[in-house]
Scaffold this motif. Structure first.
Motif, PDB file in Angstrom:
ATOM      1  N   SER A   1     -11.355 -19.823  29.021  1.00  0.00           N
ATOM      2  CA  SER A   1     -12.072 -19.348  27.845  1.00  0.00           C
ATOM      3  C   SER A   1     -13.441 -20.014  27.768  1.00  0.00           C
ATOM      4  N   VAL A   2     -14.364 -19.346  27.069  1.00  0.00           N
ATOM      5  CA  VAL A   2     -15.718 -19.857  26.864  1.00  0.00           C
ATOM      6  C   VAL A   2     -16.040 -19.727  25.387  1.00  0.00           C
ATOM      7  N   ARG A   3     -16.540 -20.814  24.799  1.00  0.00           N
ATOM      8  CA  ARG A   3     -16.849 -20.839  23.372  1.00  0.00           C
ATOM      9  C   ARG A   3     -18.306 -21.236  23.168  1.00  0.00           C
ATOM     10  N   PHE A   4     -18.995 -20.464  22.338  1.00  0.00           N
ATOM     11  CA  PHE A   4     -20.367 -20.758  21.956  1.00  0.00           C
ATOM     12  C   PHE A   4     -20.408 -21.032  20.454  1.00  0.00           C
ATOM     13  N   GLN A   5     -20.984 -22.166  20.075  1.00  0.00           N
ATOM     14  CA  GLN A   5     -21.125 -22.507  18.669  1.00  0.00           C
ATOM     15  C   GLN A   5     -22.604 -22.758  18.378  1.00  0.00           C
ATOM     16  N   ASP A   6     -23.188 -21.887  17.539  1.00  0.00           N
ATOM     17  CA  ASP A   6     -24.590 -22.029  17.139  1.00  0.00           C
ATOM     18  C   ASP A   6     -25.514 -22.095  18.347  1.00  0.00           C
ATOM     19  N   CYS A   7     -25.294 -21.219  19.307  1.00  0.00           N
ATOM     20  CA  CYS A   7     -26.107 -21.169  20.521  1.00  0.00           C
ATOM     21  C   CYS A   7     -27.068 -19.975  20.467  1.00  0.00           C
ATOM     22  N   ARG A   8     -28.102 -20.043  21.276  1.00  0.00           N
ATOM     23  CA  ARG A   8     -29.048 -18.933  21.440  1.00  0.00           C
ATOM     24  C   ARG A   8     -28.958 -18.445  22.882  1.00  0.00           C
ATOM     25  N   LEU A   9     -28.711 -17.139  23.017  1.00  0.00           N
ATOM     26  CA  LEU A   9     -28.631 -16.510  24.330  1.00  0.00           C
ATOM     27  C   LEU A   9     -29.711 -15.449  24.406  1.00  0.00           C
ATOM     28  N   GLU A  10     -30.681 -15.642  25.303  1.00  0.00           N
ATOM     29  CA  GLU A  10     -31.833 -14.755  25.379  1.00  0.00           C
ATOM     30  C   GLU A  10     -31.859 -14.054  26.729  1.00  0.00           C
ATOM     31  N   GLY A  11     -31.871 -12.728  26.687  1.00  0.00           N
ATOM     32  CA  GLY A  11     -31.999 -11.973  27.917  1.00  0.00           C
ATOM     33  C   GLY A  11     -33.407 -12.052  28.471  1.00  0.00           C
ATOM     34  N   ALA A  12     -33.544 -11.719  29.753  1.00  0.00           N
ATOM     35  CA  ALA A  12     -34.855 -11.764  30.391  1.00  0.00           C
ATOM     36  C   ALA A  12     -35.788 -10.696  29.853  1.00  0.00           C
ATOM     37  N   GLY A  13     -35.257  -9.695  29.172  1.00  0.00           N
ATOM     38  CA  GLY A  13     -36.052  -8.623  28.592  1.00  0.00           C
ATOM     39  C   GLY A  13     -35.125  -7.562  28.053  1.00  0.00           C
ATOM     40  N   PRO A  14     -35.665  -6.513  27.412  1.00  0.00           N
ATOM     41  CA  PRO A  14     -34.801  -5.481  26.820  1.00  0.00           C
ATOM     42  C   PRO A  14     -33.992  -4.690  27.840  1.00  0.00           C
ATOM     43  N   ASP A  15     -34.357  -4.796  29.126  1.00  0.00           N
ATOM     44  CA  ASP A  15     -33.607  -4.089  30.160  1.00  0.00           C
ATOM     45  C   ASP A  15     -32.719  -5.025  30.983  1.00  0.00           C
ATOM     46  N   ALA A  16     -32.627  -6.288  30.587  1.00  0.00           N
ATOM     47  CA  ALA A  16     -31.776  -7.235  31.315  1.00  0.00           C
ATOM     48  C   ALA A  16     -30.314  -6.843  31.178  1.00  0.00           C
ATOM     49  N   LEU A  17     -29.532  -7.083  32.232  1.00  0.00           N
ATOM     50  CA  LEU A  17     -28.116  -6.753  32.199  1.00  0.00           C
ATOM     51  C   LEU A  17     -27.356  -7.796  31.388  1.00  0.00           C
ATOM     52  N   PRO A  18     -26.324  -7.372  30.656  1.00  0.00           N
ATOM     53  CA  PRO A  18     -25.519  -8.347  29.910  1.00  0.00           C
ATOM     54  C   PRO A  18     -24.729  -9.242  30.853  1.00  0.00           C
ATOM     55  N   ILE A  19     -24.166 -10.282  30.299  1.00  0.00           N
ATOM     56  CA  ILE A  19     -23.385 -11.243  31.075  1.00  0.00           C
ATOM     57  C   ILE A  19     -21.980 -10.694  31.315  1.00  0.00           C
ATOM     58  N   ARG A  20     -21.528 -10.769  32.552  1.00  0.00           N
ATOM     59  CA  ARG A  20     -20.163 -10.374  32.892  1.00  0.00           C
ATOM     60  C   ARG A  20     -19.218 -11.515  32.522  1.00  0.00           C
ATOM     61  N   PHE A  21     -18.111 -11.168  31.886  1.00  0.00           N
ATOM     62  CA  PHE A  21     -17.166 -12.185  31.451  1.00  0.00           C
ATOM     63  C   PHE A  21     -15.775 -11.816  31.913  1.00  0.00           C
ATOM     64  N   ALA A  22     -15.158 -12.682  32.733  1.00  0.00           N
ATOM     65  CA  ALA A  22     -13.840 -12.390  33.299  1.00  0.00           C
ATOM     66  C   ALA A  22     -12.747 -13.258  32.718  1.00  0.00           C
ATOM     67  N   GLY A  23     -13.072 -14.105  31.747  1.00  0.00           N
ATOM     68  CA  GLY A  23     -12.116 -15.065  31.238  1.00  0.00           C
ATOM     69  C   GLY A  23     -11.131 -14.497  30.246  1.00  0.00           C
ATOM     70  N   SER A  24     -10.309 -15.405  29.710  1.00  0.00           N
ATOM     71  CA  SER A  24      -9.243 -14.991  28.804  1.00  0.00           C
ATOM     72  C   SER A  24      -9.677 -14.985  27.343  1.00  0.00           C
TER      73      SER A  24
END
Length: 686
Positions: free
Chosen positions: A521-544
């Motif tokens: 599992s992956v947990r984010f608390q009060d984090c900022r996730l910024e894509g490279a631009g409006p056409d950037a691909l989302p992050i692939r997530f394979a966890g539980s």
């Protein structure tokens, strides 16, 4: 000259004095070695009946032979000038050996540049070699044996006594235990020094225990207390071997400029090595062009390596060459205020523990300034250093293992700790990308083993990547107050990562098609996730499990590609913009077997255009349940493919606010699917 009744011009004149004319204990001032005023002046006392061999500097025999000797009054300080050595044109080897052979000399000082032509093995304790900043050269030095990093100009070595004892553990030896089982405690005395070594785990050099330690107590007939807290647990049935040694003690070398010659292991030279050594310091050694390590240590305890430097070693590719200091099976060492340029390693620990490295800096560090070999090092601390770091990375022969390493206030171009490194602590560590060097595409990144690693206030210009080579720790993997730029398409966690990763108040930038490929599992608390631009691909997530609470996601998102998975977004988390797949959160048709649970509670989702989905659940994505509460959505759409909710699935969408959201792709309401009542549904702002 005080106390001298008469003077002679030089040593030759001293030796010509007739013994029959001399008084017992008579002291004569010798005005020079070869000529008066040449710098070799000294006082010598007549000792009748003495037959100590003439050594050319401290002991002088009469020219006519016979008994009686002139003994130089040195006050415990030996000087090369006593032997007529006034520069590098005269080899200093014989003078050194003579001074070391006199136990009354506790300090040897240089008054000029020196050249040595032999490689000296020294068993003396309580001796200081102080070169006072003069240069040591090795022109014409004898060849070194093959592959011998201990063939230094000055090799201080204790010796093994031949006393050996072995015991098969009748009970487990716990981690941090200091009471060790022995076969017969009667062979041990308080103050004795022993090499303690366990059997191999494999056919290589994989030993958890191998150190030089002191006996501090004999507790019973089969146990002794050692001056060491064991770093790795050993189970019952393992064998421990004890070998008693007599170490050299307080043999120190100081204030030397060393210029090596020769570029091969036979012709090359290096100044200093220690084996079976206690409280032996190396201070102020400034070396150029060495082959083997400037300061080589094995089985050392309680020592300081300080204000040493290495510039442009002769070899850096062959293993073991081009180091400032290598420390094998060492304890309680302190390396500080050292520098290297274009070397292999500034500092290498192999099988060592409880050591500290401080204010050391390396340029030309592409081969790794700070390394551990991976032979079960533990409890090492690095503070205020700069240079590439690589821990436990020398291969499975050694065990690839290290534990409880702490690094603070460090800058590097690359940080590698992805083997079996357990309970790594990083604070204020920063990695920067470098162009034009080997592996430049990997610089600016952390590679870490997800086994109890904890980070705080760290940054990376290109990447942070987690692997999982071990799972020994009880500590959670936690990353706080860090900032990481990501490189497009690269994985943040590898497929084998099963540990839970927690990020708190972190910032990720330039996200574009990255992946958390592990099952954990992956947990984010009060984090900022910024894509490279409006056409950037989302992050692939394979966890539980994926949890994103608070913070912000902009021009990015997550695509769930694993099997059984739980998604939770809320606690004020804000999602804005768009991305290359036009979906903030989506479940892939190609996801593995298992159903997904979706939860949005207190989320704020602001789509940049009408085609961007706040969440997209594709047909075949297999939903177990979907709960959306206390959230607000603006623009964009909801996308749920027909058939995504099966007979045992449910959806509850309530207490939300929508403005201008296209909800036409939501599934029809039923007893198990509710998404209209209890919400505020507003048109788009005009």
């Amino acid at each position: 000259m005080e106390g001298c009744k008469r003077q002679v011009e030089n040593v030759a004149a001293l030796k010509l004095l007739q013994p029959g004319e001399l008084e017992v204990g008579e002291t004569i001032w010798v005005r020079g070695y070869a000529t008066a005023g040449d710098g070799g002046a000294k006082a010598a006392m007549w000792k009748p009946g003495c037959e100590t061999p003439d050594d050319g500097g401290l002991v002088h025999a009469p020219a006519g032979g016979g008994k009686g000797r002139w003994m130089v009054l040195h006050g415990g300080v030996g000087r090369f000038r006593y032997f007529g050595v006034f520069g590098a044109d005269i080899a200093a080897d014989d003078a050194l050996e003579a001074m070391l052979a006199d136990p009354s000399i506790r300090r040897i000082e240089a008054d000029c540049d020196l050249n040595f032509m032999r490689r000296h093995r020294i068993g003396r304790s309580f001796i200081d070699l102080d070169f006072n900043g003069f240069t040591v050269t090795t022109a014409g030095i004898e060849p070194a044996p093959p592959n011998d990093p201990f063939a230094a100009v000055f090799f201080f070595s204790g010796e093994e006594t031949g006393d050996v004892q072995r015991v098969v553990l009748s009970a487990s030896l716990a981690e941090l235990e200091e009471r060790f089982e022995v076969a017969d405690a009667g062979a041990f005395e308080v103050g004795d020094w022993w090499i303690v070594r366990c059997d191999r785990r494999s056919g290589g050099a994989e030993r958890e225990l191998e150190k030089l330690v002191k006996v501090t107590e004999v507790t019973d007939r089969t146990h002794v207390r050692l001056q060491y807290k064991n770093g790795w647990a050993l189970e019952a049935g393992r064998e421990i071997e004890y070998r008693r040694v007599k170490p050299v003690v307080q043999a120190n070398v100081r204030n030397m400029k060393f210029v090596a010659n020769g570029a091969t292991e036979a012709t090359g030279s290096h100044p200093l090595a220690y084996e079976y050594a206690v409280e032996c310091d190396a201070v102020g050694i400034d070396a150029t062009g060495t082959y083997w390590p400037v300061v080589m240590r094995r089985y050392n305890t309680f020592y300081v390596t300080e204000r040493c430097q290495l510039l442009n070693p002769a070899e850096v590719v062959v293993g073991g060459t081009g180091y400032l200091t290598q420390q094998i099976y060492c304890l309680y060492g302190h390396v500080r205020d050292c520098l290297t340029s274009n070397g292999r390693h500034l500092n290498d620990f192999t099988g060592s523990a409880y050591c500290h490295v401080e204010n050391c800096h390396a340029d030309g560090d592409d081969l790794g300034a700070f390394v551990t070999h991976g032979q079960y090092e533990h409890d090492l601390t690095y503070v205020g250093n700069s240079g590439l770091m690589s821990f436990a990375n020398s291969g499975p022969t050694w065990g690839e293992s290290a534990k409880r390493i702490t690094v603070k206030q460090h800058v590097a171009s690359w940080f590698l700790a992805f083997r079996k490194v357990t309970d790594l602590t990083l604070e204020d560590v920063h990695v920067f990308a470098r162009a034009g060097v080997e592996n430049s595409h990997n610089t600016g990144s952390f590679w870490l083993n997800a086994d109890g690693v904890q980070m705080k206030n760290c940054t990376a210009e290109k990447m942070v990547k987690f692997k999982q080579a071990s799972a020994r720790s009880d500590r959670p993997v936690v990353v706080e107050n860090c900032a990481f730029a990501l490189t497009a398409g690269r994985r943040v966690s590898q497929e084998e990562v099963a540990s839970e990763l927690t990020f708190r108040e972190c910032r990720f930038t330039a996200a574009d098609g990255n992946a958390f490929a592990g099952s954990g599992s992956v947990r984010f608390q009060d984090c900022r996730l910024e894509g490279a631009g409006p056409d950037a691909l989302p992050i692939r997530f394979a966890g539980s499990e994926l949890v994103f609470r608070g913070g912000e996601i902009s021009n990015s998102g997550f695509r769930l590609i694993g099997g059984e998975v739980r998604l939770e977004v809320g606690s004020g988390a804000t999602i804005i913009g768009s991305n290359g797949e036009k979906a903030f959160f989506s479940r892939s048709k190609e996801a593995g077997p298992g159903a997904a649970s979706w939860s949005f509670d207190g989320a704020i989702s602001l789509a940049a255009d009408r085609t961007t989905a706040h969440f997209s659940i594709e047909d075949g994505g297999a939903v177990r349940d979907c709960f959306v509460r206390n959230s607000s959505f603006k623009g964009g759409r909801f996308a749920v493919s027909e058939g995504a909710f099966g007979a045992e699935s449910c959806m509850l969408y309530t207490s939300n606010v929508e403005r201008g959201v296209d909800r036409s792709a939501l599934p029809p309401e039923s007893a198990s699917i509710r998404h209209r009542e209890g919400n505020v549904i507003l048109p788009a702002c005009t």
